[in-house]
Design a protein around this motif. Structure first.
Motif, PDB file in Angstrom:
ATOM      1  N   LEU A 506      34.643  76.935  60.551  1.00  0.00           N
ATOM      2  CA  LEU A 506      35.044  77.627  61.939  1.00  0.00           C
ATOM      3  C   LEU A 506      34.253  78.936  61.603  1.00  0.00           C
ATOM      4  O   LEU A 506      34.407  79.479  60.328  1.00  0.00           O
ATOM      5  CB  LEU A 506      36.439  77.779  61.724  1.00  0.00           C
ATOM      6  N   THR A 507      33.618  79.348  62.724  1.00  0.00           N
ATOM      7  CA  THR A 507      32.782  80.827  62.404  1.00  0.00           C
ATOM      8  C   THR A 507      33.414  81.539  63.662  1.00  0.00           C
ATOM      9  O   THR A 507      33.376  81.237  64.781  1.00  0.00           O
ATOM     10  CB  THR A 507      31.310  80.507  62.612  1.00  0.00           C
ATOM     11  N   VAL A 508      33.521  82.855  63.279  1.00  0.00           N
ATOM     12  CA  VAL A 508      34.067  83.732  64.356  1.00  0.00           C
ATOM     13  C   VAL A 508      32.940  84.982  64.382  1.00  0.00           C
ATOM     14  O   VAL A 508      32.521  85.640  63.360  1.00  0.00           O
ATOM     15  CB  VAL A 508      35.321  84.526  64.045  1.00  0.00           C
ATOM     16  N   PHE A 509      32.428  85.264  65.564  1.00  0.00           N
ATOM     17  CA  PHE A 509      31.439  86.451  65.953  1.00  0.00           C
ATOM     18  C   PHE A 509      32.348  87.543  66.607  1.00  0.00           C
ATOM     19  O   PHE A 509      32.654  87.204  67.564  1.00  0.00           O
ATOM     20  CB  PHE A 509      30.445  86.034  66.959  1.00  0.00           C
ATOM     21  N   PHE A 510      32.317  88.613  66.096  1.00  0.00           N
ATOM     22  CA  PHE A 510      32.965  89.855  66.446  1.00  0.00           C
ATOM     23  C   PHE A 510      31.937  90.856  67.293  1.00  0.00           C
ATOM     24  O   PHE A 510      30.991  91.151  66.615  1.00  0.00           O
ATOM     25  CB  PHE A 510      33.580  90.571  64.955  1.00  0.00           C
ATOM     26  N   ALA A 511      32.461  91.394  68.095  1.00  0.00           N
ATOM     27  CA  ALA A 511      31.886  92.583  69.013  1.00  0.00           C
ATOM     28  C   ALA A 511      32.923  93.532  69.347  1.00  0.00           C
ATOM     29  O   ALA A 511      33.766  93.109  70.005  1.00  0.00           O
ATOM     30  CB  ALA A 511      30.959  91.950  69.979  1.00  0.00           C
ATOM     31  N   LEU A 512      32.624  94.785  68.784  1.00  0.00           N
ATOM     32  CA  LEU A 512      33.918  95.706  68.938  1.00  0.00           C
ATOM     33  C   LEU A 512      33.627  96.664  70.243  1.00  0.00           C
ATOM     34  O   LEU A 512      32.268  97.010  70.341  1.00  0.00           O
ATOM     35  CB  LEU A 512      34.094  96.333  67.634  1.00  0.00           C
ATOM     36  N   GLU A 513      34.484  96.914  70.911  1.00  0.00           N
ATOM     37  CA  GLU A 513      34.422  98.288  71.733  1.00  0.00           C
ATOM     38  C   GLU A 513      35.485  99.132  71.218  1.00  0.00           C
ATOM     39  O   GLU A 513      36.022  98.870  70.275  1.00  0.00           O
ATOM     40  CB  GLU A 513      34.686  97.842  73.158  1.00  0.00           C
TER      41      GLU A 513
END
Length: 761
Positions: A506-513
């Motif tokens: 399982l892979t999680v890609f994060f992108a933050l504001e």
């Protein structure tokens, strides 16, 4: 070159002294003229003027008309170099008058050329073109190839000011060809200066840097210090554009120092403008304002309208950054008015851009869009690629703020496309690519954010990944010299699906504001799952995740410090479950650690907890999450990080035996006794417990570590290519990845540069 000129000055002064004793007027005149020319060559224009006026006085007294014409020529040049354009025009008109009276056609042509240069400095471009065309006609008539080449390059310079770049390129190239044929180095330097300006406006930064360096080399050869300084200023401006602030300030200060030294007032003003822009970029607003006001004062003094317009723009930028939007608008409007008066379209576009920013700040989006459109139209008309990207970015933000998301998406895509084209085709140095990419970060971020808001989540994922992978590949090339890496990244929905279907973990890609975490979960079962969650700490404009991580890490360190106070360091090191201050190694999260990190866990793992399957998780972190202690977040999950999906795809696509290496390389506490400064004193202290650390790990992994005198570069390189795990406990530089290793016992210590022995492995 300069040394030879100084020798000539010494000889001419002796000659002048003898002539004065002997009362030889002809010898005195020759010495005065030669001294004036010599000081002019050294860009010491005040001294040049002093001697040339003495020569002019004698020439007029004895009726030497040709001699007086030569004096007027040199005096006009000196005053023009000092920024006194009105006086320069007076002297060049006298030069023109005498040339016509004595029938000197070549001299007449040169006088027209000089007048053209001066009118150009005053932004009186039509008069400048008329004068340069007269110069060109006469040069062809009398067969003077050097003057013909000079006239072409001078016309090229004027057409740059008029933003007519096709004509500028044609004239400049013609001038350069002739200048090379006849060996006219001065005209060659001007030609390269013209090409620098054109290439930088077109976003062709590598070619612009090459042109500026060619100009500087020639100016050094011929002793033209004023033009040399301008070349340094050009390099400083382009490095600022590329985000290379340290190199920018170095070259800008060189320009300023030379301009002051030789009395180049216009050049001094331009240097202050560039430095003001740099300080503004660094958010040192007080110094930025000081520099821009100095530029404005000098511009008014020398009568340079173009420079005045730039100064108004720079002052407006500082007012805007300090929150004074009304004050900023007043200066931007003055800048626009000045640019319109002189027909300076680049300046008009810059003013449109900044006025659009002001109206956007005031939430007057209709007006903002109107100015942004004028900026885009101007940029497209003159072919300024960076300005075109900037205009698309401004329009994207205006539409974004007014909730016109589809229009915003189109402009952000155009902006990113231009940036990618410039970066790929016009910048060859990898470090500059990284700096340029960082400078343009906002456009890439807006692109994926708009896609998320439009519920086009898969497109948003590969838009965010494209920027992430691009930066990673550049960094790998710069840091490790991996030139064979492909620039290909996850750029389509099909590739995202492929990676999802072929990722066992399982892979999680994060992108933050600021206060939102966006997560794409890649599962083997099907399409990526998108989740986002709000999390607020701090003020409205603060980065909640940076504050959250900082708070958690401070609590963790405080807990470690409390435990350390109650036990000796030896006791602490003997306890395999403890955390040591020296080496910052943690084997298992303590209850205190778990409590400290619970808010972080809730923010980044909590929203996807229902999707977790198994005991492994791969995360692609963003921003401050890159520094999070992922391994300590959970006792049940084995969490690993990768910098981008592209890097994960490279691993997934590797041949089956590529990652089958076994064994470990353990390096700890290299012997640093011989790493000394020039006085023989050790530079580094031995790291406490570093040897114990790698020996303990070695026992677990059944691997013999390299320690003390054995931890040399040669020993490390012999082993590093055949192992699966590398663990180093040594001094190093976080900026470059270099580590301090033990010196080779057979080498001469002096070869390490006074003992400093950094090796990048």
């Amino acid at each position: 070159m300069a040394e030879r000129i100084l020798q000539d000055i010494a000889e001419q002064k002796k000659r002048l002294e003898i002539a004065q004793i002997n009362k030889n007027t002809e010898e005195k005149a020759d010495a005065y003229y030669n001294l004036g020319r010599a000081y002019d060559s050294l860009s010491d224009f005040h001294q040049a003027i002093e001697y040339l006026k003495q020569y002019l006085s004698i020439a007029e007294e004895v009726g030497d008309r040709e001699g007086a014409g030569c004096a007027y020529d040199k005096l006009g040049h000196a005053y023009r170099s000092l920024g006194d354009y009105q006086r320069a025009i007076e002297y060049h008109n006298q030069e023109l008058r005498i040339s016509k009276e004595v029938g000197d056609r070549a001299g007449e042509g040169c006088a027209y050329g000089n007048l053209g240069l001066t009118y150009g400095s005053l932004c009186e471009f039509q008069q400048a073109i008329e004068c340069h065309n007269q110069h060109l006609i006469i040069a062809k008539e009398v067969g003077n190839k050097a003057c013909e080449g000079k006239a072409y390059c001078q016309l090229g310079d004027i057409y740059i000011d008029l933003d007519e770049y096709q004509g500028a390129i044609e004239y400049t190239n013609k001038g350069l060809i002739i200048a090379k044929e006849v060996g006219d180095r001065e005209t060659q330097s001007q030609g390269y200066g013209n090409l620098y300006t054109i290439h930088s406006l077109f976003g062709e930064y590598q070619r612009a840097i090459e042109d500026a360096n060619k100009c500087i080399i020639i100016c050094k050869e011929i002793g033209d210090r004023a033009s040399q300084g301008q070349g340094y200023g050009d390099l400083g401006a382009i490095y600022l554009e590329l985000g290379e602030n340290q190199r920018a300030i170095e070259y800008m200060n060189k320009h300023l120092n030379i301009a002051k030294d030789v009395g180049d007032r216009e050049g001094e003003g331009i240097a202050y403008y560039n430095l003001g822009s740099l300080y503004h970029h660094l958010e040192d607003f007080q110094r930025a304002m000081e520099c821009q006001k100095k530029q404005l004062s000098i511009a008014k003094e020398v009568g340079c309208r173009k420079c005045q317009g730039q100064a108004y723009l720079g002052i407006g930028q500082v007012h805007y950054s300090l929150g004074d939007v009304a004050g900023a608008m007043e200066y931007y409007k003055q800048s626009l008015s000045t640019a319109e008066e002189i027909g300076y379209r680049v300046g008009q576009g810059q003013a449109y851009c900044h006025l659009g920013m002001c109206y956007r700040k005031l939430h007057e989006f209709k007006e903002a869009i109107e100015y942004d459109k004028q900026h885009l139209s101007m940029a497209e008309e003159i072919g300024d690629r960076m300005a075109e990207a900037c205009a698309h970015h401004g329009l994207g933000r205006s539409f974004f703020r007014s909730d016109s998301l589809n229009e915003a998406l189109g402009h952000f895509r155009c902006c990113v496309k231009i940036y990618d084209t410039i970066r790929a085709n016009s910048i060859s140095e990898d470090q500059l690519k990284i700096s340029f990419r960082t400078n343009c970060e906002a456009a890439y971020t807006y692109l994926w954010q708009v896609l998320v808001m439009l519920d086009r989540n898969d497109e948003a994922l590969y838009a965010a990944e494209r920027g992430r992978a691009q930066a990673l590949l550049d960094a790998l090339k710069v840091t490790y010299g991996l030139t064979s890496l492909s620039p290909r990244s996850i750029e389509s929905e099909e590739e995202v699906k492929y990676l999802s279907m072929n990722t066992a973990v399982l892979t999680v890609f994060f992108a933050l504001e600021l206060k939102t975490v966006n997560m794409w979960v890649l599962r083997k079962e099907g399409n990526p799952v998108f989740r986002n969650a709000e999390f607020e700490i701090g003020g409205a404009h603060e980065d909640s995740f940076a504050l959250l991580l900082d708070t958690a890490l401070k609590k963790m360190r405080a807990g470690v410090s409390i435990r350390c106070e109650n036990r000796s360091m030896d006791q602490l090191s003997d306890d395999p479950t403890s955390t040591t201050l020296d080496n910052d190694q943690t084997s298992k999260p303590s209850q205190e650690t778990t409590d400290c990190l619970q808010p972080l866990y809730d923010a980044v793992i909590g929203p996807i907890e229902d999707l977790l399957d198994g005991d492994e998780l791969i995360v692609v972190p963003d921003g401050p999450l890159s520094k999070a202690p992922w391994a300590a977040l959970s006792e049940t999950l084995r969490i690993r990080t990768v910098p981008s999906l592209t890097s994960l795809k490279l691993i997934t696509d590797s041949q089956s035996g590529h990652h089958s290496k076994r064994g470990a390389l353990l390096v700890g506490d290299p012997c640093l006794e011989k790493v000394t400064n020039k006085w023989g004193n050790p530079i580094y202290e031995q790291l406490k417990h570093a040897k114990m650390e790698v020996e303990m790990i070695g026992e677990i992994l059944e691997s013999q570590p390299l320690t003390g005198e054995d931890a040399t570069k040669e020993a490390v390189l012999q082993r590093i290519g055949s192992v699966a795990l590398v663990h180093v406990a040594a001094h190093g530089r976080k900026e470059t990845g270099e580590i301090v290793l033990a010196p080779d016992p057979d080498a001469n210590q002096a070869s390490y540069g006074g003992g400093l022995y950094f090796e990048n492995v």
